[in-house]
Design a protein around this motif. Structure first.
Motif, PDB file in Angstrom:
ATOM      1  N   MET A 156       0.713  -1.279   0.121  1.00 37.54           N
ATOM      2  CA  MET A 156       0.046  -0.053   0.053  1.00 37.54           C
ATOM      3  C   MET A 156       0.870   1.311  -0.146  1.00 37.54           C
ATOM      4  N   ARG A 157       2.284   1.211   0.247  1.00 36.96           N
ATOM      5  CA  ARG A 157       2.811   2.163   0.524  1.00 36.96           C
ATOM      6  C   ARG A 157       3.181   2.991  -0.879  1.00 36.96           C
ATOM      7  N   LEU A 158       3.393   2.358  -1.988  1.00 39.25           N
ATOM      8  CA  LEU A 158       3.382   2.822  -3.424  1.00 39.25           C
ATOM      9  C   LEU A 158       1.945   3.179  -3.713  1.00 39.25           C
ATOM     10  N   ASN A 159       0.785   2.543  -3.469  1.00 42.18           N
ATOM     11  CA  ASN A 159      -0.445   3.226  -3.713  1.00 42.18           C
ATOM     12  C   ASN A 159      -0.822   4.346  -3.140  1.00 42.18           C
ATOM     13  N   ASP A 160      -0.224   4.581  -1.676  1.00 48.27           N
ATOM     14  CA  ASP A 160      -0.711   5.747  -0.960  1.00 48.27           C
ATOM     15  C   ASP A 160       0.209   6.813  -1.696  1.00 48.27           C
ATOM     16  N   ARG A 161       1.387   6.737  -2.167  1.00 48.15           N
ATOM     17  CA  ARG A 161       2.229   7.757  -2.681  1.00 48.15           C
ATOM     18  C   ARG A 161       1.500   8.231  -4.174  1.00 48.15           C
ATOM     19  N   VAL A 162       1.230   7.066  -4.878  1.00 50.54           N
ATOM     20  CA  VAL A 162       0.745   7.603  -6.051  1.00 50.54           C
ATOM     21  C   VAL A 162      -0.881   8.272  -5.926  1.00 50.54           C
ATOM     22  N   PHE A 163      -1.762   7.903  -5.308  1.00 52.07           N
ATOM     23  CA  PHE A 163      -2.711   8.390  -4.853  1.00 52.07           C
ATOM     24  C   PHE A 163      -2.585   9.820  -4.224  1.00 52.07           C
ATOM     25  N   GLY A 164      -1.691  10.022  -3.377  1.00 48.37           N
ATOM     26  CA  GLY A 164      -1.470  11.286  -2.920  1.00 48.37           C
ATOM     27  C   GLY A 164      -0.694  12.273  -3.872  1.00 48.37           C
ATOM     28  N   MET A 165       0.008  11.815  -4.925  1.00 45.88           N
ATOM     29  CA  MET A 165       0.532  12.427  -5.753  1.00 45.88           C
ATOM     30  C   MET A 165      -0.704  12.971  -6.842  1.00 45.88           C
ATOM     31  N   LEU A 166      -1.665  12.076  -7.204  1.00 43.97           N
ATOM     32  CA  LEU A 166      -2.754  12.581  -8.022  1.00 43.97           C
ATOM     33  C   LEU A 166      -3.598  13.480  -7.252  1.00 43.97           C
ATOM     34  N   MET A 167      -3.833  13.331  -5.944  1.00 35.96           N
ATOM     35  CA  MET A 167      -4.613  14.367  -4.921  1.00 35.96           C
ATOM     36  C   MET A 167      -3.851  15.663  -5.160  1.00 35.96           C
ATOM     37  N   VAL A 203      -2.324  19.656   1.526  1.00 39.06           N
ATOM     38  CA  VAL A 203      -1.688  19.154   2.788  1.00 39.06           C
ATOM     39  C   VAL A 203      -2.017  17.776   2.950  1.00 39.06           C
ATOM     40  N   SER A 204      -3.305  17.347   2.813  1.00 42.32           N
ATOM     41  CA  SER A 204      -3.345  16.026   3.076  1.00 42.32           C
ATOM     42  C   SER A 204      -2.728  15.121   1.991  1.00 42.32           C
ATOM     43  N   ALA A 205      -2.556  15.345   0.778  1.00 40.60           N
ATOM     44  CA  ALA A 205      -1.933  14.555  -0.100  1.00 40.60           C
ATOM     45  C   ALA A 205      -0.449  14.463   0.243  1.00 40.60           C
ATOM     46  N   ILE A 206       0.140  15.550   0.359  1.00 44.84           N
ATOM     47  CA  ILE A 206       1.645  15.592   0.810  1.00 44.84           C
ATOM     48  C   ILE A 206       1.872  14.808   2.164  1.00 44.84           C
ATOM     49  N   TYR A 207       0.907  14.895   2.995  1.00 43.96           N
ATOM     50  CA  TYR A 207       1.212  13.856   3.974  1.00 43.96           C
ATOM     51  C   TYR A 207       1.043  12.564   3.840  1.00 43.96           C
ATOM     52  N   MET A 208       0.148  12.106   2.864  1.00 45.92           N
ATOM     53  CA  MET A 208       0.024  10.786   2.675  1.00 45.92           C
ATOM     54  C   MET A 208       1.159  10.328   1.816  1.00 45.92           C
ATOM     55  N   MET A 209       1.794  11.450   0.931  1.00 44.68           N
ATOM     56  CA  MET A 209       2.963  10.775   0.203  1.00 44.68           C
ATOM     57  C   MET A 209       4.381  10.598   1.054  1.00 44.68           C
ATOM     58  N   LEU A 210       4.195  11.412   2.214  1.00 49.62           N
ATOM     59  CA  LEU A 210       5.351  11.388   2.988  1.00 49.62           C
ATOM     60  C   LEU A 210       5.316  10.176   4.597  1.00 49.62           C
ATOM     61  N   LYS A 211       4.080  10.220   4.678  1.00 48.55           N
ATOM     62  CA  LYS A 211       3.861   9.099   5.791  1.00 48.55           C
ATOM     63  C   LYS A 211       2.775   8.152   5.155  1.00 48.55           C
ATOM     64  N   PRO A 212       2.957   7.196   4.261  1.00 48.85           N
ATOM     65  CA  PRO A 212       1.977   6.225   3.730  1.00 48.85           C
ATOM     66  C   PRO A 212       1.469   5.119   4.864  1.00 48.85           C
ATOM     67  N   ASP A 213       0.344   4.529   4.783  1.00 51.38           N
ATOM     68  CA  ASP A 213       0.122   3.664   5.779  1.00 51.38           C
ATOM     69  C   ASP A 213       0.809   2.534   5.506  1.00 51.38           C
ATOM     70  N   PRO A 214       0.950   1.557   6.542  1.00 55.12           N
ATOM     71  CA  PRO A 214       1.643   0.295   6.363  1.00 55.12           C
ATOM     72  C   PRO A 214       0.892  -0.730   5.572  1.00 55.12           C
ATOM     73  N   ASP A 215       1.393  -1.597   4.766  1.00 53.81           N
ATOM     74  CA  ASP A 215       0.661  -2.559   3.903  1.00 53.81           C
ATOM     75  C   ASP A 215      -0.430  -3.294   4.596  1.00 53.81           C
ATOM     76  N   GLU A 216      -1.539  -3.144   4.022  1.00 55.97           N
ATOM     77  CA  GLU A 216      -2.789  -3.748   4.474  1.00 55.97           C
ATOM     78  C   GLU A 216      -3.326  -4.291   3.359  1.00 55.97           C
ATOM     79  N   ALA A 217      -4.288  -5.454   3.720  1.00 55.55           N
ATOM     80  CA  ALA A 217      -5.042  -5.869   2.652  1.00 55.55           C
ATOM     81  C   ALA A 217      -6.221  -5.207   2.263  1.00 55.55           C
ATOM     82  N   TRP A 218      -6.508  -5.608   0.859  1.00 52.13           N
ATOM     83  CA  TRP A 218      -7.723  -4.735   0.426  1.00 52.13           C
ATOM     84  C   TRP A 218      -9.039  -5.057   1.004  1.00 52.13           C
ATOM     85  N   PRO A 219     -10.065  -4.321   1.002  1.00 49.88           N
ATOM     86  CA  PRO A 219     -11.137  -4.578   1.561  1.00 49.88           C
ATOM     87  C   PRO A 219     -11.891  -5.700   0.682  1.00 49.88           C
ATOM     88  N   VAL A 220     -12.576  -6.610   1.752  1.00 48.84           N
ATOM     89  CA  VAL A 220     -13.418  -7.885   1.090  1.00 48.84           C
ATOM     90  C   VAL A 220     -14.382  -7.206   0.445  1.00 48.84           C
TER      91      VAL A 220
END
Length: 146
Positions: A1-12, A51-68
């Motif tokens: 999820m780290r890469l996903n959070d950074r990519v999503f943060g960049m898009l945001m 600001v939220s997007a920058i935070y998401m790129m700098l501090k991504p969530d740890p890897d977690e499973a996708w929702p069921v």
């Protein structure tokens, strides 16, 4: 999820910059420039989104499973409810449309139907009166206009 959070943060972040820039392109209101104009709220939103997007790129969530699947279905139902609300606000009016969506969302989050309806009615009427009487921003009356 780290890469996903950074990519999503960049898009945001891109969305925040474009949204904020577009807000500054609004035409000047009739009667001259105002300290609080039509661009104020979108600029504030774009700032917090950035600001939220920058935070998401700098501090991504740890890897977690996708929702069921059941959680994804719940999220799709929420998105569909918001789209129906956006469509219904003009023909039905703000109060009936907001009562319906707030009641539905409160019920989906676990409140019983009676309490959901109470929450929907009180919050919708309160928001309507705040916008119409305090902020002097007219919300559509729809069916209540009769």
């Amino acid at each position: 999820m780290r890469l996903n959070d950074r990519v999503f943060g960049m898009l945001m972040l891109i969305l925040a910059v474009v949204y904020g820039w577009e807000a500054t392109q609004f035409p000047e209101p009739f009667g001259g420039s105002e300290s609080v104009g039509p661009e104020t709220f979108p600029i504030i939103l774009s700032f917090f989104l950035g600001v939220s997007a920058i935070y998401m790129m700098l501090k991504p969530d740890p890897d977690e499973a996708w929702p069921v699947l059941p959680m994804l279905i719940e999220l799709i139902c929420v998105v569909l409810a918001i789209l129906v609300f956006a469509w219904a606000i003009e023909p039905l009016g703000f109060i009936p449309a907001a009562v319906a969506i707030v009641t539905y969302l409160a019920w989906r989050m676990g409140a019983d139907l009676k309490m959901s309806l109470i929450i929907g009615v009180t919050s919708s009427v309160s928001i309507f009166f705040i916008f119409n009487n305090v902020l002097e921003l007219a919300l559509p009356l729809g069916l209540l206009e009769l």
